[in-house]
Scaffold this active site. Sequence first.
Site, PDB file in Angstrom:
ATOM      1  N   LYS A   1      -6.899   1.781  -3.297  1.00 59.07           N
ATOM      2  CA  LYS A   1      -6.612   1.215  -1.978  1.00 59.07           C
ATOM      3  C   LYS A   1      -6.642   2.296  -0.903  1.00 59.07           C
ATOM      4  CE  LYS A   1      -5.391  -1.355   1.398  1.00 59.07           C
ATOM      5  NZ  LYS A   1      -4.109  -2.042   1.533  1.00 59.07           N
TER       6      LYS A   1
ATOM      7  N   THR B   1       0.848  -1.187   0.000  1.00 61.43           N
ATOM      8  CA  THR B   1       0.000   0.000   0.000  1.00 61.43           C
ATOM      9  C   THR B   1       0.881   1.234   0.000  1.00 61.43           C
ATOM     10  OG1 THR B   1      -1.794  -1.123   1.172  1.00 61.43           O
ATOM     11  CG2 THR B   1      -1.793   1.275   1.230  1.00 61.43           C
TER      12      THR B   1
ATOM     13  N   LYS C   1      -0.812   5.600   8.529  1.00 59.59           N
ATOM     14  CA  LYS C   1      -0.025   5.896   7.323  1.00 59.59           C
ATOM     15  C   LYS C   1      -0.936   6.002   6.106  1.00 59.59           C
ATOM     16  CE  LYS C   1       1.475   2.556   5.088  1.00 59.59           C
ATOM     17  NZ  LYS C   1       1.055   1.680   3.957  1.00 59.59           N
TER      18      LYS C   1
END
Length: 288
Positions: free
Chosen positions: A171, A96, A239
Amino acid sequence: MTKFGFLGLGIMGSAMAANLVRAGFEVVVWNRNPEKCAPLVALGARQADSPRQVVEQCGVTFAMLADPAAAEAVCFAGGGVLEGLPPGHGYVDMSTVDAETSQKIGAAVLARGGRFLEAPVSGSKKPAEEGTLLILAAGDAGLFEEARPALDKMGKQSFYLGELGNGAQMKLVVNMVMGGMMAIFAEALALAEKGGLDPRQLLEVLAGGALANPMFKGKGSAMLAGDFTVNFPLKHMQKDLRLALRLGDEVAQPLFAAATANEAFKKARSLGLGEEDFSALFRAVKAD
């Protein structure tokens, strides 16, 4: 049959690579901490000493790394992917990361004569173990089809989203929704407790109506029991929220709710909860 490489054997990567080995594929693995390779080797995988050695031995290599910095290091550092990339090699980065990082890695792979596909996943530890992840791929369409036999063992559905960067962005949007849902869910459980309600009855009410969803069902009882066994680390959720907010800045899209959720997860990290499951946000909310 294509020999597959796999780089990165954390919570997600170890389960995903194990599914490939169990499916009968020949798999070569590498991890920054070599000890994490041992369970995969016991299953039948082969261990390499560097990312370079992996791509030199395999036709297609998957990477599942913690963040953009790790994804770039595995690609560009000494002993990395680019040093050993054979012409025509397929590199599939399932980490990711933001679209910019994905495009940077993709351009470098193409410049060396390789092929590149980004394929981040939606799902955490249990779906990774069960092979029921959702795979959000973009980039080289031919490589997507070539990798499908392996993708089908790691996920229950694979989406091809077009040009490189679309997978990374999708995502981030998905995880932004998940982070926002967890933030309001944690606050709702805390409010129910402090308001004198039985939070377990709140779970039953939510499960019986339009707000029923697998995350509330799977996390709620564990959160109330103080069980924050790591499936998706809280630091990674924060994050991903940070990267989603950066994307919002780039396209001038206000993200008020996501920004608030990000602040909640930042508070949880400041309390030392970063290595716990992202549902440990509940602990930070209750502490106020």
